[in-house]
Design an enzyme around this catalytic site. Structure first.
Site, short mmCIF file in Angstrom:
data_model
loop_
_atom_site.label_atom_id
_atom_site.label_comp_id
_atom_site.label_asym_id
_atom_site.label_seq_id
_atom_site.Cartn_x
_atom_site.Cartn_y
_atom_site.Cartn_z
N HIS A 152 23.41 97.57 36.24
CA HIS A 152 23.52 95.63 35.66
C HIS A 152 24.11 95.14 35.09
O HIS A 152 24.22 94.43 34.85
CB HIS A 152 21.90 96.58 35.16
CG HIS A 152 21.05 96.07 34.92
ND1 HIS A 152 19.99 95.82 36.16
CD2 HIS A 152 20.31 97.59 35.19
CE1 HIS A 152 18.70 96.30 36.64
NE2 HIS A 152 18.48 97.53 35.24
N LYS A 182 19.21 81.16 30.42
CA LYS A 182 19.88 81.81 30.76
C LYS A 182 20.09 82.64 29.13
O LYS A 182 20.63 81.35 27.94
CB LYS A 182 20.88 82.81 31.44
CG LYS A 182 21.69 81.61 31.49
CD LYS A 182 22.56 81.45 32.75
CE LYS A 182 22.14 80.64 34.16
NZ LYS A 182 21.84 82.15 35.33
N ARG A 183 20.96 83.91 28.58
CA ARG A 183 21.68 84.16 27.28
C ARG A 183 23.07 83.57 27.71
O ARG A 183 23.26 83.06 28.84
CB ARG A 183 21.66 85.05 27.93
CG ARG A 183 21.30 86.01 26.89
CD ARG A 183 20.01 86.10 25.56
NE ARG A 183 21.11 86.71 24.84
CZ ARG A 183 19.96 87.64 24.21
NH1 ARG A 183 19.16 88.40 24.56
NH2 ARG A 183 21.57 87.89 23.14
N LYS A 238 28.70 83.93 32.12
CA LYS A 238 28.35 82.74 32.68
C LYS A 238 27.92 81.35 32.78
O LYS A 238 27.66 80.45 33.36
CB LYS A 238 26.91 82.65 32.51
CG LYS A 238 25.92 84.28 32.16
CD LYS A 238 24.48 84.74 32.11
CE LYS A 238 24.50 85.17 31.65
NZ LYS A 238 23.69 85.90 32.31
N THR A 278 18.25 86.35 38.07
CA THR A 278 16.96 86.70 38.65
C THR A 278 16.16 85.36 38.02
O THR A 278 14.82 84.90 38.81
CB THR A 278 15.76 88.28 38.05
OG1 THR A 278 16.18 87.76 35.79
CG2 THR A 278 15.97 89.40 38.53
N LYS A 303 13.90 82.53 40.51
CA LYS A 303 12.70 81.77 39.78
C LYS A 303 12.16 80.02 39.87
O LYS A 303 11.19 79.75 39.94
CB LYS A 303 12.32 81.89 37.97
CG LYS A 303 11.96 83.47 37.99
CD LYS A 303 11.95 83.53 36.66
CE LYS A 303 12.18 85.44 35.99
NZ LYS A 303 12.97 85.67 34.69
C1 26Q Z 1 23.65 98.22 24.94
C2 26Q Z 1 24.37 98.96 23.87
C3 26Q Z 1 23.40 98.86 22.45
C4 26Q Z 1 23.18 97.42 22.39
C5 26Q Z 1 22.73 96.92 23.43
C6 26Q Z 1 22.88 96.70 24.73
C7 26Q Z 1 22.77 96.49 25.70
C8 26Q Z 1 21.28 95.28 25.87
C9 26Q Z 1 20.59 95.35 27.22
C10 26Q Z 1 23.63 96.28 26.63
C11 26Q Z 1 23.24 95.34 28.39
C12 26Q Z 1 21.80 94.65 28.01
C13 26Q Z 1 20.42 93.93 29.21
C14 26Q Z 1 21.97 93.39 30.49
C15 26Q Z 1 21.40 92.71 31.66
O1 26Q Z 1 20.49 91.85 30.86
N1 26Q Z 1 21.53 92.51 32.34
C16 26Q Z 1 20.88 91.72 33.65
O2 26Q Z 1 20.43 92.02 34.43
C17 26Q Z 1 19.66 91.72 35.01
C18 26Q Z 1 18.39 92.41 36.28
O3 26Q Z 1 19.13 93.20 36.63
C19 26Q Z 1 20.60 91.24 36.09
O4 26Q Z 1 20.08 89.87 37.03
C20 26Q Z 1 21.62 89.95 35.60
O5 26Q Z 1 23.04 89.77 35.78
C21 26Q Z 1 22.42 90.90 34.83
O6 26Q Z 1 23.15 90.40 33.53
#
Ligand code: 26Q
Length: 835
Positions: free
Chosen positions: A376, A567-568, A573, A675, A679
């Site tokens: 991702h 979004k975050r 972004k 995503t 929406k």
């Molecule tokens: C990893 C290690 C330690 C702590 C946290 C994490 C961690 C947690 C969540 C790393 C990444 C995430 C989330 C990533 C994320 O949400 N990515 C998004 O995924 C979506 C679904 O595929 C995409 O549409 C987005 O583009 C992408 O940024």
């Protein structure tokens, strides 16, 4: 002993055969009243919303459970192939309204509640969000399991039951303050604790090896400190089809002997305190949406998820097949949601070899045919790595297995490219350096038969960039699965008026075949239809204004262009690009350049990871700019800027129906998919966006004339990096120069000198990885095109209809059908046609 089975007696079938629950208003009312009065012991003197919510939820839950058991039995009887979605995050949001919609009783319940003097809407809104995720990746998991149930696929979601979900965000003096989210405070009626399926998870200790009676090397992992993982199951209903799948979330608890050992040694208090170390493991969701490196607790969480889920699946397998694993790979598939659960590759090897006695080759053959990995992210710095030393301490047996996988793998690489030492170094699962690190993405790729990205551009860039060496070795593993969103939550449920209009116009088939929305396109030419569409949109905007009113006291006009970015908060972004444009508009108003003006209300929302300094500064900047603009009488209705606090699933359900313009403005090549963009499109917003992630596919579907494109392409971004000179761009662009000057002179931080210097420095740096300044002019021009289009209401409404009509591709029903056709290969099972 809650997990003890019947021994002396067997339950008569009369305790398990139940009359079918009525799906009509009378039965639902009866059940509601019984739960309210008897189970919860309430009467007319106690009209707390929460009890009514609970009583209704219990009545609905009964109906889910009935179908749940039927689905469970149908899967069991057919002994079908199954898939498991392993994810550290399931961002489910609220459950009640989705359950009623999917059961097909939403209208009827609304009437029933009305007749009892209750407002269903109010009950629905009293439910807290299950915020067990950060953003896109977690919400995608939730949309996926909705679509799996709707497609009647035997898929189970496996995750963690965090006691505290994503923090709730409040804004104090313009700054983000995090409040813990104790979402379970009032209980959670949707889950069932399943003590009988608990699993034991090992940590620490050491390994011992010996030669068994067949002359094979066997390894034992001993002297471990164990914890228990207890599953909590939540039903996942399909859309009006009798299927109810399972989301199984693990909670870590202490083992019984854990306390006993210390207790016998006389240290009662220590023993009870020790319980906490175990229970802490699933206490809180890590609130980063990029890798936060090295936190031991996070690795423990990942291992609890992987180990408990695999043991659970294997226990079921052994219950039916004994120790015969010859067909295991044909009957099971694990989809890894990013690298977070990728320790599962090594854990499955361990369980098959150390516990079930398989040889390395047998175990590897099974593992590498059952694991599939979804990536991702394109940011190299976000790829997960764990220190070898931490691994050795916490999971010594798993480290040995990873080393062995690496040895086998590197042998394969060197036989393909003899003598290419640099390639071996690049591809090794272990990164050398002052501290050795395990590269989790490489472990996932080596251990999986499928590796996919989440939008076409993203998958292409993985093959050409991040995972190039692996693509050269195994091109057949790589594939794309463009993301989607579930149209049940993201259109039917969140936008009932628009759904009603759509259904009146083209029928209700779109709910399970979203490509049917295409039929709306011809109605875009019908003036009366456009009028109705416009009216529905205005109502949704009004709802969004009313929602905002709760927190703000700003007058917003529903005739303004609602320009939304939620979004975050992340530098890539580029919320900053949005702010630069807002400041530019402010400057235009102040200098009287307002001919042909379009009133605009800019809404920005999102959470910053608590440790992400720049993201927090960006929030402060948005709030400060908003303060100046919204309180300046010269500005009035022409421009508003609003920061929406505590952005979350239930907020998006109100925001996306009310948006006119969807901001998808990441630096090209950085957003894997997005995503939120889908929406908004589904709800008739137009997109202003770069050629990034799924924006590219959105534009392909809707046509360039219905999309506001701007910015450098991914290739142009990479080419410009070497000679990027933001200072000369600023000097050559009068609007941008004035905008930067306003920021630099402290106009938005008059009593807080210098606080935005780090932001300004990063914008002006020739090394700014996000190259915000490079896209400013092109962005402003696209915004001008959007304004011109908005001035012509008929034209805008037509474009809005065309956007919705062409959003069919972005249903997770399509995404999941592709996962199933190309990766999982499951047969749909209809529980109503079984048994
Ligand atoms: C990893 C290690 C330690 C702590 C946290 C994490 C961690 C947690 C969540 C790393 C990444 C995430 C989330 C990533 C994320 O949400 N990515 C998004 O995924 C979506 C679904 O595929 C995409 O549409 C987005 O583009 C992408 O940024």
């Amino acid at each position: 002993m809650p997990n003890k089975r019947f021994t002396k007696s067997q339950p008569k079938s009369s305790i398990t055969t139940l009359p079918k629950l009525g799906m009509d208003k009378i039965h639902l009312e009866e059940d509601f009243k019984r739960y309210y009065g008897h189970r919860l012991g309430r009467d007319e003197h106690c009209c707390s919303l929460n009890y009514a919510y609970e009583a209704l939820s219990l009545a609905i839950s009964d109906r889910l459970v009935e179908r749940w058991k039927k689905t469970y039995n149908a899967y069991k009887e057919t002994d079908c192939k199954r898939a498991y979605y392993l994810s550290m995050e399931f961002l489910m949001g609220r459950t009640l309204s989705n359950a009623m919609l999917n059961l097909g009783i939403n209208n009827l319940v609304e009437k029933a509640m009305y007749d009892l003097g209750l407002d269903l809407e109010e009950l629905i809104e009293s439910e807290p969000d299950a915020g067990l995720g950060n953003g896109g990746l977690g919400r995608l998991a939730a949309c996926f399991i909705d679509s799996c149930a709707t497609l009647q696929l035997p898929v189970t979601g496996y995750g963690l039951r965090y006691e505290y979900g994503m923090f709730s965000q409040i804004i104090i003096n313009g700054e983000q303050v995090e409040k813990p989210d104790h979402w379970l405070r009032n209980g959670n009626i949707w889950e069932i604790e399943r003590l009988e399926y608990k699993q034991r998870i090992k940590f620490g200790g050491r390994t011992e090896s010996h030669i068994d009676e067949h002359g094979n090397k066997r390894v034992c992992w001993v002297d471990t400190h164990d914890v228990l993982a207890v599953p909590f199951d939540t039903p996942v209903p399909g859309y009006r089809n009798g299927t109810v799948n399972t989301l199984r979330l693990w909670k870590a608890t202490a083992t019984e002997e854990f306390d006993l050992d210390d207790f016998n040694a006389g240290d009662y208090a220590e023993a009870v305190a020790a319980k906490n170390t175990a229970e802490n493991i699933t206490m809180v969701l890590y609130p980063n949406d990029a890798n936060e490196n090295g936190k031991a607790l996070r690795l423990k969480q990942q291992y609890v998820l992987a180990s408990a889920s695999l043991q659970d699946v294997i226990e079921t397998w052994v219950g039916r097949h004994g120790n015969d694993f010859s067909e295991f790979a044909e009957k099971n598939c694990f989809q890894l949601n990013d690298t977070h659960p990728s320790i599962a590759v090594a854990e499955l090897m361990r369980l098959l070899m150390d516990i079930h006695g398989l040889t390395w080759d047998e175990a590897w053959s099974i593992t590498s045919k059952t694991m599939a990995y979804t990536n991702h992210t394109l940011l190299p710095e976000a790829l997960e790595k764990w220190s070898v030393n931490l691994f050795r301490q916490m999971l010594p047996r798993l480290l040995e297995i990873i080393f062995d996988i690496n040895a086998h793998f590197l042998a394969e690489v060197s036989s393909r490219w003899p003598g290419d030492l640099d390639r071996l170094r690049r591809m090794s699962l272990i990164e050398e350096g002052h501290e050795q690190q395990v590269r989790m993405a490489y472990l996932a790729i080596v251990g999986s038969f499928s590796v996919n990205g989440v939008a076409e551009l993203h998958s292409k860039l993985l093959q050409q960039g991040l995972f190039r060496d692996f693509y050269e070795l195994w091109p057949e593993k790589f594939n794309n699965k463009t993301n989607g969103v579930t149209p049940r939550r993201w259109l039917a449920s969140c936008n009932p008026e628009l759904s009603e209009l759509i259904t009146q116009t083209i029928g209700d088939g779109w709910l399970t075949d979203l490509t049917l929305l295409k039929k709306l396109e011809s109605h875009a030419d019908d003036k009366a239809f456009r009028k109705r569409w416009f009216e529905v949109k205005q109502k949704a905007k009004q709802r969004l204004i009313n929602y905002k009113k709760l927190e703000h006291d700003i007058d917003i006009n529903a005739n303004a262009l609602f320009d939304v970015q939620v979004k975050r908060i992340h530098e890539y972004k580029r919320q900053l690009l949005n702010v630069l444009h807002v400041v530019h508009l402010y400057d235009r108003i102040k200098r009287g350049d307002t001919a042909q003006w379009t009133n605009r209300c800019v809404l920005i929302g999102g959470k910053a990871a608590p440790g992400y300094y720049m993201a927090k500064k960006i929030i402060k900047l948005i709030n400060n700019v908003a303060n100046v603009i919204n309180n300046d009488p010269d500005i009035g209705d022409k421009l508003k800027l609003i920061f929406l606090p505590n952005y979350r699933v239930s907020a998006m359900e109100i925001i996306c129906p009310g948006a006119d313009l969807s901001e998808q403005i990441s630096t090209a090549g950085k957003e894997a998919s997005g995503t939120g963009n889908m929406k908004f499109m589904m709800n008739g917003a137009l997109t202003i966006g770069t050629l990034d992630g799924a924006n590219i596919e959105i534009r392909e579907e809707v046509g360039d004339e219905n999309f506001f494109l701007f910015g450098l392409t991914e290739e142009q971004v990479e080419a410009m990096r070497h000679h990027y000179d933001p200072a000369s761009i600023v000097n050559g662009d009068e609007d941008l120069r004035r905008t930067m000057l306003l920021l630099e002179c402290g106009h938005f931080n008059q009593f807080e000198p210098g606080i935005f210097d780090p932001i300004l420095a990063s914008l002006k740096s020739p090394h700014d990885p996000w190259m915000t300044i490079a896209d400013f002019r092109s962005y402003v021009e696209a915004q001008n095109r959007a304004e011109a289009a908005y001035q012509d209401k008929e034209r805008w409404t037509r474009m809005s209809i065309v956007n919705c009509a062409n959003s069919g591709k972005f249903s997770t029903d399509r995404t999941i059908a592709e996962y199933n056709d190309e990766i999982w290969r499951l047969t749909p099972i209809d529980p109503e046609k079984q048994g």
